[in-house]
Design an enzyme around this catalytic site. Structure first.
Site, mmCIF file in Angstrom:
data_model
loop_
_atom_site.group_PDB
_atom_site.id
_atom_site.type_symbol
_atom_site.label_atom_id
_atom_site.label_comp_id
_atom_site.label_asym_id
_atom_site.label_seq_id
_atom_site.Cartn_x
_atom_site.Cartn_y
_atom_site.Cartn_z
ATOM 1 N N LYS A 75 -1.163 -6.694 -9.662
ATOM 2 C CA LYS A 75 -2.245 -6.683 -8.630
ATOM 3 C C LYS A 75 -1.727 -5.785 -7.695
ATOM 4 O O LYS A 75 -1.055 -5.729 -6.577
ATOM 5 C CB LYS A 75 -2.092 -8.381 -8.004
ATOM 6 C CG LYS A 75 -3.524 -8.600 -7.506
ATOM 7 C CD LYS A 75 -3.951 -7.823 -6.196
ATOM 8 C CE LYS A 75 -3.003 -8.279 -5.043
ATOM 9 N NZ LYS A 75 -3.450 -7.212 -3.885
ATOM 10 N N CYS A 128 9.492 1.591 3.557
ATOM 11 C CA CYS A 128 10.572 0.389 3.788
ATOM 12 C C CYS A 128 11.885 1.098 4.134
ATOM 13 O O CYS A 128 12.769 0.030 4.622
ATOM 14 C CB CYS A 128 10.339 -0.603 2.864
ATOM 15 S SG CYS A 128 11.344 -0.107 1.540
ATOM 16 N N PHE A 171 0.880 -1.300 -0.087
ATOM 17 C CA PHE A 171 0.049 -0.020 -0.200
ATOM 18 C C PHE A 171 0.650 1.270 -0.023
ATOM 19 O O PHE A 171 0.381 2.042 -0.424
ATOM 20 C CB PHE A 171 -1.011 -0.009 1.241
ATOM 21 C CG PHE A 171 -0.483 0.458 2.214
ATOM 22 C CD1 PHE A 171 -0.139 1.827 2.933
ATOM 23 C CD2 PHE A 171 0.265 -0.434 3.265
ATOM 24 C CE1 PHE A 171 0.487 2.279 4.000
ATOM 25 C CE2 PHE A 171 0.751 -0.191 4.625
ATOM 26 C CZ PHE A 171 1.170 1.300 4.815
ATOM 27 N N GLU A 201 8.984 -4.235 13.525
ATOM 28 C CA GLU A 201 8.667 -3.137 12.276
ATOM 29 C C GLU A 201 7.468 -2.384 12.873
ATOM 30 O O GLU A 201 6.517 -2.915 13.219
ATOM 31 C CB GLU A 201 8.428 -3.806 10.829
ATOM 32 C CG GLU A 201 8.126 -2.586 10.172
ATOM 33 C CD GLU A 201 7.807 -3.130 8.686
ATOM 34 O OE1 GLU A 201 7.269 -4.284 8.439
ATOM 35 O OE2 GLU A 201 8.477 -2.467 7.715
ATOM 36 N N GLU A 205 -5.083 -3.841 -2.237
ATOM 37 C CA GLU A 205 -6.613 -3.498 -2.262
ATOM 38 C C GLU A 205 -6.518 -2.211 -1.534
ATOM 39 O O GLU A 205 -8.077 -1.709 -1.460
ATOM 40 C CB GLU A 205 -7.188 -4.964 -1.872
ATOM 41 C CG GLU A 205 -6.914 -5.025 -0.376
ATOM 42 C CD GLU A 205 -5.821 -5.837 -0.179
ATOM 43 O OE1 GLU A 205 -4.919 -5.895 -1.156
ATOM 44 O OE2 GLU A 205 -5.685 -6.579 0.997
ATOM 45 N N SER A 216 4.898 -7.122 3.568
ATOM 46 C CA SER A 216 5.507 -7.454 4.675
ATOM 47 C C SER A 216 6.123 -8.942 4.780
ATOM 48 O O SER A 216 6.006 -9.710 3.824
ATOM 49 C CB SER A 216 4.018 -7.765 5.663
ATOM 50 O OG SER A 216 3.257 -8.409 5.210
HETATM 51 P P1 NAD Z 1 1.141 -6.824 3.080
HETATM 52 O O1 NAD Z 1 2.130 -7.850 3.006
HETATM 53 O O2 NAD Z 1 0.028 -6.885 3.763
HETATM 54 O O3 NAD Z 1 0.470 -6.592 1.432
HETATM 55 C C1 NAD Z 1 1.173 -6.846 0.266
HETATM 56 C C2 NAD Z 1 0.540 -7.238 -0.762
HETATM 57 O O4 NAD Z 1 0.081 -8.760 -0.229
HETATM 58 C C3 NAD Z 1 -0.969 -6.727 -1.071
HETATM 59 O O5 NAD Z 1 -1.145 -6.495 -2.437
HETATM 60 C C4 NAD Z 1 -1.903 -7.759 -0.389
HETATM 61 O O6 NAD Z 1 -2.931 -7.987 -0.965
HETATM 62 C C5 NAD Z 1 -1.170 -9.174 -0.580
HETATM 63 N N1 NAD Z 1 -1.456 -10.050 0.556
HETATM 64 C C6 NAD Z 1 -1.778 -9.612 2.089
HETATM 65 N N2 NAD Z 1 -1.809 -10.565 2.742
HETATM 66 C C7 NAD Z 1 -1.555 -11.843 2.000
HETATM 67 C C8 NAD Z 1 -2.042 -13.120 2.427
HETATM 68 N N3 NAD Z 1 -2.319 -13.629 3.391
HETATM 69 N N4 NAD Z 1 -1.766 -13.785 1.026
HETATM 70 C C9 NAD Z 1 -1.653 -13.649 -0.108
HETATM 71 N N5 NAD Z 1 -1.493 -12.368 -0.309
HETATM 72 C C10 NAD Z 1 -1.485 -11.155 0.664
HETATM 73 O O7 NAD Z 1 2.092 -5.185 2.940
HETATM 74 P P2 NAD Z 1 1.363 -3.967 3.272
HETATM 75 O O8 NAD Z 1 0.771 -3.749 4.664
HETATM 76 O O9 NAD Z 1 0.730 -3.657 1.991
HETATM 77 O O10 NAD Z 1 2.802 -3.091 2.930
HETATM 78 C C11 NAD Z 1 3.629 -2.683 3.961
HETATM 79 C C12 NAD Z 1 4.849 -3.780 4.161
HETATM 80 O O11 NAD Z 1 5.566 -3.487 2.986
HETATM 81 C C13 NAD Z 1 5.829 -3.305 5.217
HETATM 82 O O12 NAD Z 1 6.228 -4.519 5.959
HETATM 83 C C14 NAD Z 1 7.031 -2.698 4.151
HETATM 84 O O13 NAD Z 1 8.196 -2.805 5.193
HETATM 85 C C15 NAD Z 1 6.909 -3.465 3.260
HETATM 86 N N6 NAD Z 1 7.560 -2.598 2.110
HETATM 87 C C16 NAD Z 1 8.923 -3.304 1.800
HETATM 88 C C17 NAD Z 1 9.535 -2.724 0.608
HETATM 89 C C18 NAD Z 1 10.916 -3.194 0.514
HETATM 90 O O14 NAD Z 1 11.489 -2.474 -0.646
HETATM 91 N N7 NAD Z 1 11.366 -4.052 0.954
HETATM 92 C C19 NAD Z 1 8.764 -1.293 0.112
HETATM 93 C C20 NAD Z 1 7.686 -1.082 0.452
HETATM 94 C C21 NAD Z 1 6.892 -1.806 1.346
#
Ligand code: NAD
Length: 492
Positions: A176, A284, A152, A385, A179, A229
């Site tokens: 994708k 991040c 997000f 985090e 959401e 994450s």
């Molecule tokens: P998230 O893991 O909740 O969601 C990321 C994506 O995964 C979304 O598209 C979501 O629909 C999907 N998703 C979520 N749960 C799922 C599941 N159980 N099964 C399958 N798909 C699933 O992450 P977020 O809250 O959107 O983003 C924040 C996180 O992203 C933080 O931990 C941040 O550190 C990390 N991040 C990392 C970087 C990097 O370069 N390392 C960059 C940006 C964000």
């Protein structure tokens, strides 16, 4: 945009209404206004996108790279022309300030520019006469259909770490989006449509877990790029690998800054505050822990506390606002609970942002900058985090202790050092276990012509997004050994 508008998918060159039975509200985190409804698309729609992309791949890979990049040149111009609208959309759905959203889209555009150099980046190698009359060459070919699953916090930029390279290399693609923030990609796809890309080359499927699982399972999707994450990154990495796919997963982070006594304190404080509180800490590459060494403690602590208190918090669309809200009410509660956890572990809440009182936006998901002092280096708050505007201060006596603390963490996304000593900087660069290092830099975000690195539990895979890493990720090598008859020249 309005509360009843259901966002379409974009599959095979058509905007299509999803057959989803479940929808989520897309919410402006500053005002809690419902901006639209996002469908949780069923697996069948991912399958349609994958089939369309597989069909489009046949001709797209045969399209010369010089022609493929013409679409990217058009896209770059369209992104520039629509920069303001795109930035506004990011701010509306994600909450960051307009300046931050504009910066985000500039980073996206930078990746399009780099991918336009694919004619150089995708070249293979040839060695003549590896044995007499025998030549050997390595060529790069596209994989087929690839997909991105995005988080997000950078709705505009993150798909661009992958998509322009995938297309330039001759792959077809599915995105994708998160959401929580699906509006920005709607706008980007309206621009992609205007470039005239052949149908099926680029597809957009909205949704959540069911759509992700369909991407993981579809046999024609050859490669997956994930950012999000760490627990989800681990899941995607293992499932995609089990299904024989190429996969790169960027995960969470807990980024430390180390401040040495010889640092320039005015600059360090300003940069550290921007790192910790920019994008409301939802980056991040946000600083989450500041480790002061020796005499740095007193000067830095006072200065950062003052800077944090002065930060102007509000709706990112409003002039003069320096920090917006966090993404959801659940995030706000989770962050506030972690602040309390820190206090329970013995830290002092030096600056407490939990009662934000933002006039005109009382319902928004706001937390003001927060600073925890005397944080226990072994405690949960120093290691988890937080992903919010919270900076933990830890004091240590030596740079060796500080580097040992950096290296003891589970993550390895970024580590930064503030100093005037070249020797200390070199030691840190050499020893710190993180994929992105900043020396007197607070957000060590690589330009598009460098890979976006990440170590330990911040990254699962081998090749990162951006630059030549992306080109390697989106191509497979083929080695050809050729022999021709000894007297081949006489045939002419
Ligand atoms: P998230 O893991 O909740 O969601 C990321 C994506 O995964 C979304 O598209 C979501 O629909 C999907 N998703 C979520 N749960 C799922 C599941 N159980 N099964 C399958 N798909 C699933 O992450 P977020 O809250 O959107 O983003 C924040 C996180 O992203 C933080 O931990 C941040 O550190 C990390 N991040 C990392 C970087 C990097 O370069 N390392 C960059 C940006 C964000």
């Amino acid at each position: 945009m309005n509360a009843n508008h259901i966002l379409p998918n974009y599959i095979n060159g058509q905007w299509c209404t999803s057959s989803a039975t479940e929808y989520l509200d897309v919410i402006n985190p500053a005002t809690v206004e419902v901006l639209a409804k996002v469908p949780l698309s069923p697996a069948s729609e991912v399958n349609q996108a994958a089939e369309a992309a597989a069909e489009a791949f046949v001709n797209w890979r045969r399209t010369p790279p010089t022609e493929r990049v013409q679409y990217l040149f058009k896209l770059k111009n369209l992104l520039e022309e629509n920069l303001e609208d795109l930035a506004r959309t990011i701010t509306l759905e994600c909450g960051k300030t307009l300046a931050e959203s504009t910066g985000e889209m500039r980073r996206a555009i930078e990746n399009v520019e780099v991918a336009c150099g694919i004619g150089m980046m995708m070249q293979g190698t040839i060695l003549e006469d590896v044995a007499k009359g025998i030549d050997e060459m390595m060529i790069r070919q596209p994989l087929g259909v690839a997909a991105a699953i995005a988080p997000f916090n950078f709705p505009g930029m993150i798909p661009f770490w992958f998509m322009p390279y995938a297309l330039a290399c001759g792959n077809t693609y599915i995105i994708k989006p998160s959401e929580k923030v699906p509006l920005t990609m709607q706008k980007v796809f309206q621009l992609l449509e205007k470039t005239g890309l052949p149908k099926g080359v680029i597809n957009l499927v909205n949704g959540a877990k069911e759509a992700v699982d369909a991407i993981l399972d579809h046999p024609k999707i050859r490669a997956i790029s994930f950012v999000g994450s760490t627990p989800v990154a681990k899941y995607i990495y293992s499932q995609a690998a089990a299904n024989g796919k190429r996969v790169q997963c960027q995960g969470g982070a807990k980024n430390p800054l180390i401040v040495l006594p010889d640092a320039d304190f005015e600059m360090t404080t300003r940069i550290a505050a921007d790192s910790a509180f920019g994008c409301a800490g939802q980056r991040c590459l946000a600083a989450s822990v500041a480790v002061t060494v020796g005499e740095a403690r007193r000067t830095f602590t006072e200065a950062i506390a003052e800077t944090a208190q002065k930060r102007v918090v509000g709706n990112g669309l409003d002039q003069g606002v320096e920090m917006g809200p966090v993404i959801t009410t659940e995030s706000k509660t989770r962050i506030e609970d972690l602040i309390q956890k820190g206090a329970d572990e013995g830290a002092t809440v030096l600056v407490d942002g939990r009662q934000p009182d933002i006039s005109g936006y009382e319902k928004g998901h706001f937390i003001r900058p927060t600073i925890l002092q005397n944080v226990d280096p072994a405690g949960e708050i120093a290691r988890t985090e937080i992903f919010g505007p919270v900076l933990s201060l830890i004091h240590l006596d030596t740079i060796d202790q500080a580097i040992a603390l950096v290296n003891s963490g589970q993550y390895g996304n970024m580590a930064c050092l503030f100093t005037n000593s070249g020797a200390a900087a070199r030691k840190f660069r050499y020893e710190a276990e993180a994929g992105n290092i900043g020396i007197n830099i607070g957000v060590a975000a690589p330009m598009a012509f460098f890979p976006f690195s990440g170590w330990k539990e911040s990254f699962f895979g081998d090749l990162h997004g951006q630059s030549n890493h992306a080109v390697e990720f989106f191509t497979q090598t083929k080695v050809v050994v050729e022999r021709w008859p000894k007297d081949w020249s006489r045939q002419f």
